[in-house]
Design a protein around this motif. Structure first.
Motif, PDB file in Angstrom:
ATOM      1  N   ALA A  25       0.820  -1.214   0.000  1.00 54.25           N
ATOM      2  CA  ALA A  25       0.000   0.000   0.000  1.00 54.25           C
ATOM      3  C   ALA A  25       0.851   1.260   0.000  1.00 54.25           C
ATOM      4  CB  ALA A  25      -0.924   0.009   1.221  1.00 54.25           C
ATOM      5  N   ASP A  26       0.191   2.358  -0.380  1.00 54.93           N
ATOM      6  CA  ASP A  26       0.742   3.680  -0.152  1.00 54.93           C
ATOM      7  C   ASP A  26       0.233   4.170   1.206  1.00 54.93           C
ATOM      8  OD1 ASP A  26      -1.829   3.736  -1.246  1.00 54.93           O
ATOM      9  OD2 ASP A  26      -1.571   5.683  -2.209  1.00 54.93           O
ATOM     10  N   ASP A  27       0.267   5.471   1.473  1.00 55.07           N
ATOM     11  CA  ASP A  27      -0.147   5.930   2.800  1.00 55.07           C
ATOM     12  C   ASP A  27      -1.648   5.730   2.999  1.00 55.07           C
ATOM     13  OD1 ASP A  27      -1.673   8.677   2.504  1.00 55.07           O
ATOM     14  OD2 ASP A  27      -0.002   8.778   1.086  1.00 55.07           O
ATOM     15  N   LEU A  28      -2.032   5.624   4.256  1.00 56.94           N
ATOM     16  CA  LEU A  28      -3.411   5.303   4.627  1.00 56.94           C
ATOM     17  C   LEU A  28      -4.083   6.469   5.348  1.00 56.94           C
ATOM     18  CD1 LEU A  28      -2.631   1.752   6.076  1.00 56.94           C
ATOM     19  CD2 LEU A  28      -3.246   2.321   3.713  1.00 56.94           C
ATOM     20  N   ALA A  29      -3.577   7.660   5.149  1.00 59.13           N
ATOM     21  CA  ALA A  29      -4.038   8.813   5.923  1.00 59.13           C
ATOM     22  C   ALA A  29      -5.417   9.301   5.509  1.00 59.13           C
ATOM     23  CB  ALA A  29      -3.032   9.961   5.799  1.00 59.13           C
ATOM     24  N   HIS A  30      -5.815   9.017   4.270  1.00 58.72           N
ATOM     25  CA  HIS A  30      -7.040   9.620   3.743  1.00 58.72           C
ATOM     26  C   HIS A  30      -8.140   8.589   3.492  1.00 58.72           C
ATOM     27  CE1 HIS A  30      -4.672  13.238   3.361  1.00 58.72           C
ATOM     28  NE2 HIS A  30      -3.769  12.573   2.671  1.00 58.72           N
ATOM     29  N   LEU A  31      -8.035   7.429   4.112  1.00 56.49           N
ATOM     30  CA  LEU A  31      -9.066   6.418   3.943  1.00 56.49           C
ATOM     31  C   LEU A  31     -10.397   6.898   4.517  1.00 56.49           C
ATOM     32  CD1 LEU A  31      -7.193   3.109   4.869  1.00 56.49           C
ATOM     33  CD2 LEU A  31      -7.396   4.234   2.633  1.00 56.49           C
ATOM     34  N   THR A  32     -11.484   6.533   3.863  1.00 57.46           N
ATOM     35  CA  THR A  32     -12.818   6.848   4.369  1.00 57.46           C
ATOM     36  C   THR A  32     -13.216   5.826   5.431  1.00 57.46           C
ATOM     37  OG1 THR A  32     -13.941   5.456   2.748  1.00 57.46           O
ATOM     38  CG2 THR A  32     -13.438   7.737   2.087  1.00 57.46           C
ATOM     39  N   ASP A  33     -14.292   6.107   6.137  1.00 62.61           N
ATOM     40  CA  ASP A  33     -14.800   5.141   7.117  1.00 62.61           C
ATOM     41  C   ASP A  33     -15.127   3.816   6.439  1.00 62.61           C
ATOM     42  OD1 ASP A  33     -14.557   7.051   9.084  1.00 62.61           O
ATOM     43  OD2 ASP A  33     -16.699   7.561   9.139  1.00 62.61           O
TER      44      ASP A  33
END
Length: 323
Positions: A116-124
């Protein structure tokens, strides 16, 4: 986005990153059936979802909030299928490494290893989807500055968070703005230096040895490993893992360069303002080949490098994670 068959099989599955709708793609006119669930015994015990005898695309009934596996059958073969590219509304380069053909013609297990890339902007909804897998361990290669700038959003299923910073391969925008790459004549030269260091540095070797120690522990899987773009530090980790499972070099190179497809749009604003830096936000086969050549110069073969430098028990890994 162009539909992409990573395994070159008769059938594969994609899911829309926004709607999370699942689609079966059949590429040959032949009688087929698809059952819900991964077959662990008699396929007849699994619910039949669809059947047909033509190539085409077919919507699949899935819970949009949950990861799903299927068993696809023809008269000649049985395939376990899931989506390779995860349907993350708030993510770009998040992928399951399952389905590739490895040693002895066997397949890499689905639902075990996620890059994966970064996970900072994942939605609920993205987080709920990852929980349904369920992601248990996260191995984060980012520097502390990267982590502070973009902290992960993780599901509650995660029991182990392993943060082992690797500076080579850090192409976070904050580093670009600090002029980190000015000492090199061009960014491509810089990237080849990065890839040599990612396999030649003893301190970095120690991090990847620890990564494989977590991989070997089935109780810590499924594992998601990542950095910021998910293409360099993570790309090397994915290549190591696929080589360890006996996947051929051409397939590994394709998995590696697929980051270009999946990262499309993530860094558009930055590269429009700084076109000379576009190379930092893409990959070429030459970068990974530099790493492979460095391993071969050191240990004759990549398998020798994995066994002797990273201390990977190849036979044990293949017995666990190939089917």
């Amino acid at each position: 986005m162009q539909i992409h068959n990573i395994t070159n099989d008769i059938a594969f599955i994609t899911r829309n990153k926004k709607t999370k709708e699942a689609v079966l793609h059949v590429e040959k006119d032949v009688p087929w059936k698809i059952h819900a669930g991964k077959s662990t015994g008699k396929t007849a015990d699994l619910p039949l979802i669809l059947s047909g005898d033509k190539a085409g695309t077919y919507p699949l009934p899935v819970d949009r909030a949950r990861h799903a596996c299927f068993t696809f059958l023809t008269a000649e073969e049985t395939l376990v299928l899931a989506e390779n590219h995860l349907p993350m509304t708030g993510g770009y380069n998040i992928r399951d490494l399952g389905g590739y053909r490895g040693a002895d013609g066997k397949r890499v297990a689905w639902g075990k290893f996620f890059r994966a890339d970064d996970l900072a902007h994942l939605t609920d909804e993205d987080v709920a989807y990852l929980a349904s897998i369920p992601i248990t361990t996260v191995f984060d290669f980012r520097t502390q500055r990267e982590v502070d700038f973009a902290p992960d959003r993780l599901p509650s299923t995660v029991k182990n968070i392993v943060h082992r910073p690797l500076a080579p391969g850090n192409v976070a925008p904050s580093e670009i703005q600090d002029g980190k790459f000015g000492a090199y004549d061009d960014t491509a030269t810089f990237m080849h230096v990065v890839y040599r260091e990612l396999v030649a540095s003893e301190s970095i070797n120690a991090v990847y040895r620890e990564f494989f120690a977590h991989i070997a522990n089935e109780n810590e899987l499924p594992i998601l490993f990542h950095c910021t773009a998910g293409k360099d530090r993570t790309g090397i980790a994915a290549a190591f893992l696929l080589f360890a499972l006996g996947v051929d070099k051409e397939t590994i190179l394709q998995d590696y360069i697929d980051s270009n497809r999946y990262l499309s749009g993530k860094y558009t604003r930055l590269t429009q303002d700084n076109p000379q830096l576009a190379v930092l936000y893409s990959v070429t086969p030459g970068y990974l080949l530099t790493a492979i050549e460095t391993m071969e110069q050191t240990c004759q073969t990549v398998e020798n490098y994995l066994s002797h430098v990273l201390e990977v028990d190849l036979a044990a890994l293949r017995a666990k994670y190939l089917y």
